[in-house]
Design a protein around this motif. Structure first.
Motif, PDB file in Angstrom:
ATOM      1  N   LEU A 164       0.830  -1.203   0.000  1.00 55.40           N
ATOM      2  CA  LEU A 164       0.000   0.000   0.000  1.00 55.40           C
ATOM      3  C   LEU A 164       0.870   1.261   0.000  1.00 55.40           C
ATOM      4  O   LEU A 164       0.645   2.186  -0.782  1.00 55.40           O
ATOM      5  N   GLU A 165       1.868   1.270   0.863  1.00 56.77           N
ATOM      6  CA  GLU A 165       2.757   2.440   0.942  1.00 56.77           C
ATOM      7  C   GLU A 165       3.404   2.766  -0.404  1.00 56.77           C
ATOM      8  O   GLU A 165       3.591   3.923  -0.745  1.00 56.77           O
ATOM      9  N   ARG A 213       2.269   2.728  -3.200  1.00 59.41           N
ATOM     10  CA  ARG A 213       1.407   3.470  -4.136  1.00 59.41           C
ATOM     11  C   ARG A 213       1.687   4.963  -4.092  1.00 59.41           C
ATOM     12  O   ARG A 213       1.326   5.697  -5.011  1.00 59.41           O
ATOM     13  N   CYS A 214       2.284   5.438  -3.020  1.00 59.74           N
ATOM     14  CA  CYS A 214       2.626   6.860  -2.931  1.00 59.74           C
ATOM     15  C   CYS A 214       4.052   7.144  -3.387  1.00 59.74           C
ATOM     16  O   CYS A 214       4.502   8.286  -3.331  1.00 59.74           O
ATOM     17  N   SER A 215       4.764   6.128  -3.806  1.00 62.94           N
ATOM     18  CA  SER A 215       6.157   6.320  -4.220  1.00 62.94           C
ATOM     19  C   SER A 215       6.222   6.633  -5.708  1.00 62.94           C
ATOM     20  O   SER A 215       5.379   6.202  -6.486  1.00 62.94           O
TER      21      SER A 215
END
Lengths: 353, 353
Positions: free
Chosen positions: A74-75, A77-79
């Motif tokens: 999930l994290e 996806r912001c990268s």
């Protein structure tokens, strides 16, 4: 700083515990179960001749629990790092990985939407029906999800040429990834009944294209002879790396459903690589505790190209019943599906049809 | 709980300060500058007849600073709500928004990849060259980014029919969003020189399709008569809501470049809606402090359909020089581009060509 420059953290800029996983994997024969570190050029067992699949014992390392995986995926996806932007490599803990992240050939594949289909739902009487739009891949088909992995390993192994037999989608995808990775590509095309718009993509990407007076199955046979004689890497779906990439279709699907397994997943079947890959992903997700039960996996074939249907009905899934394929759906016009045993295995394991 | 059920927070599940923005906007005439709350059916100024654009004074509300916007847009990438998954509605602070989030018709458009193009870069001698793959939209073209906004407002206004003149991409996109939103769609197609594969998409989505013995510009004229007489909502690019959605191409691009403006953005130009939208987005981003300088915006046209080029060269951008269009690139085969004044304005404002 490139990830490969950090000793012991070869494949992840985040520096998370997951990134310390070693990029080791083996091949396992789906027939006799023997393990081997080398799949050679034909991707078949040296003992019994059956197909190989990738097996990765590092999943069972202590750091790899389901909650940690869900959270790191999930994290990411912001990268904005190229690996994290890929809907395939974002799930790299469940994939074979090359020595260095820079080896990866990606066109930001995957990340395809899951649509709720209310109109089709009403007409069919199914209370909740979803469709996953695999056309929203870089070359327009699900093939890209597997091609990013297989092309990466082709280049890492030092190949300068890659090749496939194709009725359309595979050639478009292979040619794009080969071009991106600086490799040459060869496409063997059957006579007629192929998708010209797809083939024109392959030509645009610079693939050397040969049309042969035979059908898809004939092209595939010739390709398998060719790769024994020349340093050409085979990118058809018997290539187990392609199936590894295609597993991420199912992982992404389950993430989109908040890890609640649906009752049933239905896929069209041609050479049966995709259904095999999805099935493998489901079994692995269950083993890892990412899902708590298996959905049924079923395969739809055209009546004129129903080798798997007949294999299951007439031979109980024990031997392939080949057919002379005839259907307007060119992408599944295949009478002798290479991955039939893998598909039978996952259909039977999940209780599908 | 649906967002609309929360009083005072109509359009955002996150409950952030940004979500309290009121969904109000006006139309401004690009000619005489007059403001009006109603664009009627023809999207033209009732005073001078020029095109209207959406203007949204709520940007200037105190909560809306550049850092807050960047951060909320980034956070939404980890959300699974349909609005946040859309690469258009994720940037909704810069869009006109309907009364309730449930009114939005989305097919998870946008989110298209930005590729670095090393081979083209070497050949052209440009040190860093990128391409944004707008084909990775639900119906395969950039039109989807605008269509989600315009179709949403069509349905909110109570229309049951939407219509466009199209050489291909617009009709495919409109038909898909109309079907998704439960509306009927009408496509006016010129005689020959259209994209059959695109048109077949529109037919698949159930659009009523009429082929007329005229070119694109003739279809557009007829459509404009039609919408004056019947309750049909016009979804060509003179519809200012479409341009609002297409602004997000540029916003997403800048986010992908970590908000560092490139030197130059080059887009193909047909009816000139897209270049107008991108230019409007650049000007708004500069005003909001999201970027610190304007990139040049330039438009490429085919030699046989170069109305904008001639308008700038021969008339100094002061009046339209129409041409009889002739090019194999059907999507830009337009001799009388509707948004020529908007495009001239943004090219001149950014110093492009």
């Amino acid at each position: 700083m490139p990830p490969s420059a950090t000793p012991g953290r070869k494949f992840d800029k985040q520096g998370s515990p997951l990134s310390r996983r070693k990029a080791t994997f083996l091949f396992r024969c789906i027939g006799c179960g023997v393990l081997t570190p080398d799949a050679a050029q034909h991707f078949r067992c040296s003992q019994c001749g059956n197909l190989l699949e990738v097996t990765d014992p590092s999943w069972k390392s202590p750091g790899l629990n389901a909650d940690a995986l869900k959270s790191i995926w999930l994290e990411r996806r912001c990268s904005n790092s190229p690996l994290d932007l890929s809907g395939v490599w974002r799930f790299r803990e469940l994939l074979p990985t090359p020595e260095s992240a820079e080896q990866v050939i990606s066109l930001r594949e995957g990340n395809t939407p899951l649509y709720e289909l209310p109109q089709a739902s009403r007409r069919t009487g199914v209370s909740r029906l979803y469709g996953k739009h695999q056309g929203m891949n870089p070359t327009g088909s699900f093939k890209d999800a597997g091609m990013t992995v297989a092309a990466t390993f082709a280049r890492e192994a030092g190949y300068r040429w890659v090749a496939c037999a194709s009725t359309g989608n595979t050639s478009a995808s292979m040619a794009a990834y080969a071009a991106r990775g600086g490799m040459c590509s060869l496409v063997l095309v059957p006579d007629g009944k192929i998708s010209w718009s797809k083939l024109s993509q392959a030509l645009d990407y610079g693939a050397l294209t040969c049309q042969l007076r035979t059908d898809f199955d004939g092209c595939l046979r010739l390709l398998q002879e060719l790769v024994q004689r020349a340093p050409v890497y085979q990118l058809n779906s018997i290539n187990p790396f392609r199936l590894e990439g295609q597993k991420t279709l199912a992982i992404e699907l389950l993430e989109q459903l908040n890890w609640r397994a649906p009752d049933h997943i239905i896929v069209p079947g041609g050479n049966l690589g995709n259904s095999s890959a999805i099935g493998k992903a489901l079994l692995e997700m269950l083993e890892l505790g990412l899902i708590s039960r298996l959905p049924k996996l079923s395969v739809i074939q055209a009546e004129g190209a129903n080798a798997l249907v007949r294999t299951l009905r007439e031979a109980g899934g024990k031997q392939l019943v080949s057919v002379q394929p005839e259907t307007r759906a060119t992408a599944i016009r295949i009478g002798n599906p290479a991955s039939w045993e893998k598909a039978v295995k996952v259909i039977q394991a999940t209780g599908g049809a």
